[in-house]
Design a protein around this motif. Sequence first.
Motif, mmCIF file in Angstrom:
data_model
loop_
_atom_site.group_PDB
_atom_site.id
_atom_site.type_symbol
_atom_site.label_atom_id
_atom_site.label_comp_id
_atom_site.label_asym_id
_atom_site.label_seq_id
_atom_site.Cartn_x
_atom_site.Cartn_y
_atom_site.Cartn_z
ATOM 1 N N GLY A 1 0.779 -1.228 0.000
ATOM 2 C CA GLY A 1 0.000 0.000 0.000
ATOM 3 C C GLY A 1 0.811 1.279 0.000
ATOM 4 N N ASP A 2 2.064 1.216 0.462
ATOM 5 C CA ASP A 2 2.940 2.392 0.457
ATOM 6 C C ASP A 2 4.366 1.927 0.222
ATOM 7 N N ALA A 3 4.563 1.254 -0.900
ATOM 8 C CA ALA A 3 5.803 0.519 -1.149
ATOM 9 C C ALA A 3 6.911 1.431 -1.681
ATOM 10 N N TRP A 4 7.231 2.410 -0.892
ATOM 11 C CA TRP A 4 8.296 3.361 -1.210
ATOM 12 C C TRP A 4 9.605 2.871 -0.597
ATOM 13 N N ILE A 5 10.727 3.242 -1.215
ATOM 14 C CA ILE A 5 12.030 2.748 -0.777
ATOM 15 C C ILE A 5 12.308 3.087 0.685
ATOM 16 N N ASP A 6 11.752 4.191 1.202
ATOM 17 C CA ASP A 6 11.973 4.559 2.601
ATOM 18 C C ASP A 6 11.275 3.609 3.575
ATOM 19 N N ASN A 7 10.372 2.781 3.076
ATOM 20 C CA ASN A 7 9.709 1.796 3.937
ATOM 21 C C ASN A 7 10.367 0.425 3.853
ATOM 22 N N LEU A 8 11.565 0.388 3.295
ATOM 23 C CA LEU A 8 12.387 -0.823 3.277
ATOM 24 C C LEU A 8 13.601 -0.570 4.153
ATOM 25 N N LEU A 9 13.855 -1.444 5.108
ATOM 26 C CA LEU A 9 14.978 -1.288 6.031
ATOM 27 C C LEU A 9 16.075 -2.285 5.672
ATOM 28 N N ARG A 10 17.296 -1.809 5.605
ATOM 29 C CA ARG A 10 18.445 -2.678 5.339
ATOM 30 C C ARG A 10 19.073 -3.074 6.664
ATOM 31 N N CYS A 11 19.021 -4.363 6.962
ATOM 32 C CA CYS A 11 19.536 -4.868 8.227
ATOM 33 C C CYS A 11 21.063 -4.884 8.227
ATOM 34 N N GLN A 12 21.629 -5.128 9.400
ATOM 35 C CA GLN A 12 23.087 -5.124 9.534
ATOM 36 C C GLN A 12 23.750 -6.158 8.640
ATOM 37 N N ASP A 13 23.050 -7.271 8.379
ATOM 38 C CA ASP A 13 23.640 -8.330 7.553
ATOM 39 C C ASP A 13 23.362 -8.138 6.062
ATOM 40 N N GLY A 14 22.732 -7.025 5.692
ATOM 41 C CA GLY A 14 22.469 -6.744 4.291
ATOM 42 C C GLY A 14 21.092 -7.143 3.810
ATOM 43 N N HIS A 15 20.401 -7.996 4.571
ATOM 44 C CA HIS A 15 19.040 -8.345 4.200
ATOM 45 C C HIS A 15 18.107 -7.162 4.460
ATOM 46 N N VAL A 16 16.940 -7.213 3.848
ATOM 47 C CA VAL A 16 15.999 -6.105 3.998
ATOM 48 C C VAL A 16 14.674 -6.612 4.567
ATOM 49 N N VAL A 17 13.964 -5.703 5.256
ATOM 50 C CA VAL A 17 12.626 -6.000 5.745
ATOM 51 C C VAL A 17 11.719 -4.828 5.403
ATOM 52 N N LEU A 18 10.464 -5.134 5.162
ATOM 53 C CA LEU A 18 9.474 -4.137 4.785
ATOM 54 C C LEU A 18 8.736 -3.660 6.036
ATOM 55 N N CYS A 19 8.569 -2.348 6.161
ATOM 56 C CA CYS A 19 7.885 -1.803 7.334
ATOM 57 C C CYS A 19 6.720 -0.911 6.888
ATOM 58 N N ASP A 20 5.999 -0.364 7.851
ATOM 59 C CA ASP A 20 4.893 0.574 7.628
ATOM 60 C C ASP A 20 3.789 -0.046 6.780
ATOM 61 N N TRP A 21 3.001 -0.914 7.411
ATOM 62 C CA TRP A 21 1.945 -1.648 6.714
ATOM 63 C C TRP A 21 0.577 -0.970 6.824
ATOM 64 N N ASP A 22 0.548 0.318 7.156
ATOM 65 C CA ASP A 22 -0.735 0.984 7.383
ATOM 66 C C ASP A 22 -1.640 0.971 6.152
ATOM 67 N N GLY A 23 -1.053 0.894 4.970
ATOM 68 C CA GLY A 23 -1.856 0.907 3.742
ATOM 69 C C GLY A 23 -2.189 -0.469 3.202
ATOM 70 N N VAL A 24 -1.948 -1.529 3.989
ATOM 71 C CA VAL A 24 -2.145 -2.882 3.479
ATOM 72 C C VAL A 24 -3.583 -3.066 2.994
ATOM 73 N N ALA A 25 -3.712 -3.764 1.861
ATOM 74 C CA ALA A 25 -5.020 -3.926 1.231
ATOM 75 C C ALA A 25 -4.933 -5.039 0.204
ATOM 76 N N VAL A 26 -6.054 -5.327 -0.413
ATOM 77 C CA VAL A 26 -6.106 -6.212 -1.572
ATOM 78 C C VAL A 26 -6.475 -5.348 -2.771
ATOM 79 N N GLY A 27 -5.695 -5.462 -3.831
ATOM 80 C CA GLY A 27 -5.976 -4.630 -4.995
ATOM 81 C C GLY A 27 -4.977 -4.865 -6.108
ATOM 82 N N PRO A 28 -4.942 -3.966 -7.085
ATOM 83 C CA PRO A 28 -4.073 -4.150 -8.254
ATOM 84 C C PRO A 28 -2.602 -3.940 -7.904
ATOM 85 N N ARG A 29 -1.757 -4.865 -8.337
ATOM 86 C CA ARG A 29 -0.328 -4.795 -8.029
ATOM 87 C C ARG A 29 0.302 -3.491 -8.512
#
Length: 297
Positions: A180-208
């Motif tokens: 729902g708000d899939a902007w790069i600032d809502n992706l966190l890069r962990c210490q090991d280089g992996h990433v996690v997605l945050c800020d799910w306030d806009g979660v929904a079902v709809g067009p990709r």
Amino acid sequence: MGRPLAEEAFGVLREVCGQIGLDPRGAQLMRLRSNAVFKLRGEMVVRIATAPDALTRLPVVLAVARWLSDRGFPTVRPADEIPDQPIVYGGRAVTFWRYVRSRGRPTTRQLGRVLRNLHREPVPPMALRRLTDPLAEVRHAVDRAEVLTTGQRSWLSDRIEELTGRWLDLETGSPVLLHGDAWIDNLLRCQDGHVVLCDWDGVAVGPREWDLVHTYHGQRRFGLSAADVDDFARAYGSDLRLWPGYGTLMEVRDMYAVGIHIRNASGDPFSRQELPRRLDSLARGDGHARWYMAAPA
């Protein structure tokens, strides 16, 4: 809203933490947009929602984040040791999340991969909202805003109705689980280089396409490069620029990006500064004027 947003948010933070036995001293304000986001000492993040419909949405937001985390999807997770979330104080909805130690900036290639995997997930077994009207919150903000002139309100209302009609005519694929708000600032890069997605306030079902457009819009307005967008498209596996509805979706996203500043302008100095910039470029039909997520240095 009587007090500035930041001052109000700190007040809510102190009161809610006091109620549940957490120490708010030394809390750091990390972000102030659609949420006031604080980092507490230790491993916890507090999010205080400013959106008027937050209380109705947040129970599902929390449930989806837990569900995805349990499935191994790279997401932030609610702090389940805090019961009865969301907690309501003074009309604000407050949620608590586990802190993710991050380092460096994630890439649009990583974002493309994460979204590709998200859109392959099944729709979770909970009462998710359907994204049928992405400009609903903007329409509501325009109707209630005291910061707009009569002329601005009239123009925005007409423009929102035009774009809503064009949105309804778009031919999209099968609905998927949306961030729902899939902007790069809502992706966190962990210490090991992996990433996690945050800020799910806009979660929904709809067009990709709604999740994808944020990165393309980031090049249009927020300084992402053409190479960033190319990397994103390759990682996701398709390029939104080739879709016939691309132009309309970009215009809808432009209007969507004005709503938060209409809502916050009365209490947030940056929104008061940024709102005229965005309204002016929209009224002039300038599709490439630079917008900002924070005050330029």
